[in-house]
Motif scaffolding. Structure first.
Motif, PDB file in Angstrom:
ATOM      1  N   MET A   3       0.851  -1.183   0.000  1.00  0.00           N
ATOM      2  CA  MET A   3       0.000   0.000   0.000  1.00  0.00           C
ATOM      3  C   MET A   3       0.887   1.233   0.000  1.00  0.00           C
ATOM      4  O   MET A   3       1.909   1.261   0.684  1.00  0.00           O
ATOM      5  CB  MET A   3      -0.887   0.040   1.249  1.00  0.00           C
ATOM      6  CG  MET A   3      -1.985  -0.968   1.261  1.00  0.00           C
ATOM      7  SD  MET A   3      -3.130  -0.714   2.615  1.00  0.00           S
ATOM      8  CE  MET A   3      -2.135  -1.137   4.016  1.00  0.00           C
ATOM      9  N   THR A   4       0.468   2.239  -0.734  1.00  0.00           N
ATOM     10  CA  THR A   4       1.230   3.480  -0.724  1.00  0.00           C
ATOM     11  C   THR A   4       1.032   4.188   0.610  1.00  0.00           C
ATOM     12  O   THR A   4       0.105   3.884   1.369  1.00  0.00           O
ATOM     13  CB  THR A   4       0.791   4.405  -1.866  1.00  0.00           C
ATOM     14  OG1 THR A   4      -0.579   4.758  -1.666  1.00  0.00           O
ATOM     15  CG2 THR A   4       0.965   3.744  -3.219  1.00  0.00           C
ATOM     16  N   GLN A   5       1.880   5.149   0.873  1.00  0.00           N
ATOM     17  CA  GLN A   5       1.770   5.888   2.125  1.00  0.00           C
ATOM     18  C   GLN A   5       0.456   6.678   2.160  1.00  0.00           C
ATOM     19  O   GLN A   5      -0.170   6.812   3.211  1.00  0.00           O
ATOM     20  CB  GLN A   5       2.950   6.824   2.295  1.00  0.00           C
ATOM     21  CG  GLN A   5       2.979   7.509   3.639  1.00  0.00           C
ATOM     22  CD  GLN A   5       4.210   8.371   3.816  1.00  0.00           C
ATOM     23  OE1 GLN A   5       4.948   8.606   2.872  1.00  0.00           O
ATOM     24  NE2 GLN A   5       4.423   8.832   5.022  1.00  0.00           N
ATOM     25  N   GLY A   6       0.017   7.194   1.020  1.00  0.00           N
ATOM     26  CA  GLY A   6      -1.257   7.910   0.968  1.00  0.00           C
ATOM     27  C   GLY A   6      -2.438   7.014   1.302  1.00  0.00           C
ATOM     28  O   GLY A   6      -3.373   7.433   1.986  1.00  0.00           O
ATOM     29  N   THR A   7      -2.382   5.770   0.832  1.00  0.00           N
ATOM     30  CA  THR A   7      -3.443   4.824   1.160  1.00  0.00           C
ATOM     31  C   THR A   7      -3.449   4.520   2.652  1.00  0.00           C
ATOM     32  O   THR A   7      -4.506   4.440   3.279  1.00  0.00           O
ATOM     33  CB  THR A   7      -3.262   3.522   0.357  1.00  0.00           C
ATOM     34  OG1 THR A   7      -3.260   3.840  -1.031  1.00  0.00           O
ATOM     35  CG2 THR A   7      -4.379   2.536   0.642  1.00  0.00           C
TER      36      THR A   7
END
Length: 101
Positions: free
Chosen positions: A66-70
């Motif tokens: 998962m990306t940091q934004g997610t």
């Protein structure tokens, strides 16, 4: 003196009425913002590795699914849901105790 043994009931103040609307609204906005952030920061990447002659194992340092934004969006969603759960429990608790209305 003996006629009125119950304490006087006061109507809820404007501040309490405003908080009764503001807290669930804030929780709902936080959940929706978290959903939006998590949805907009999704990452569609594929990963393929093939190394048949290599004697060393592949180690992906810092790989995340998962990306940091997610992750931030999901954390906001959890915080909003916790706020809504707290508010619902508080409201149900106040309904259960008739002396505290």
């Amino acid at each position: 003196m003996g006629e009125n043994t119950t304490p006087e009931e006061h109507p809820p103040s404007k501040r309490a009425a405003g908080a009764a609307v503001l807290v669930p609204l804030l929780g709902l906005v936080t959940v929706l913002a978290g959903v939006l952030i998590a949805y907009l920061n999704r990452d569609f990447t594929g990963w393929f590795a093939y190394a048949p002659l290599s004697n060393t194992p592949f180690v992906a340092n810092g790989a995340a699914f998962m990306t940091q934004g997610t992750q931030i969006g999901l954390a906001l969603m959890v915080a909003g849901l916790l706020l809504l759960a707290f508010w619902a429990g508080y409201r149900l608790g106040r309904k259960g105790n008739p002396g505290q209305r």
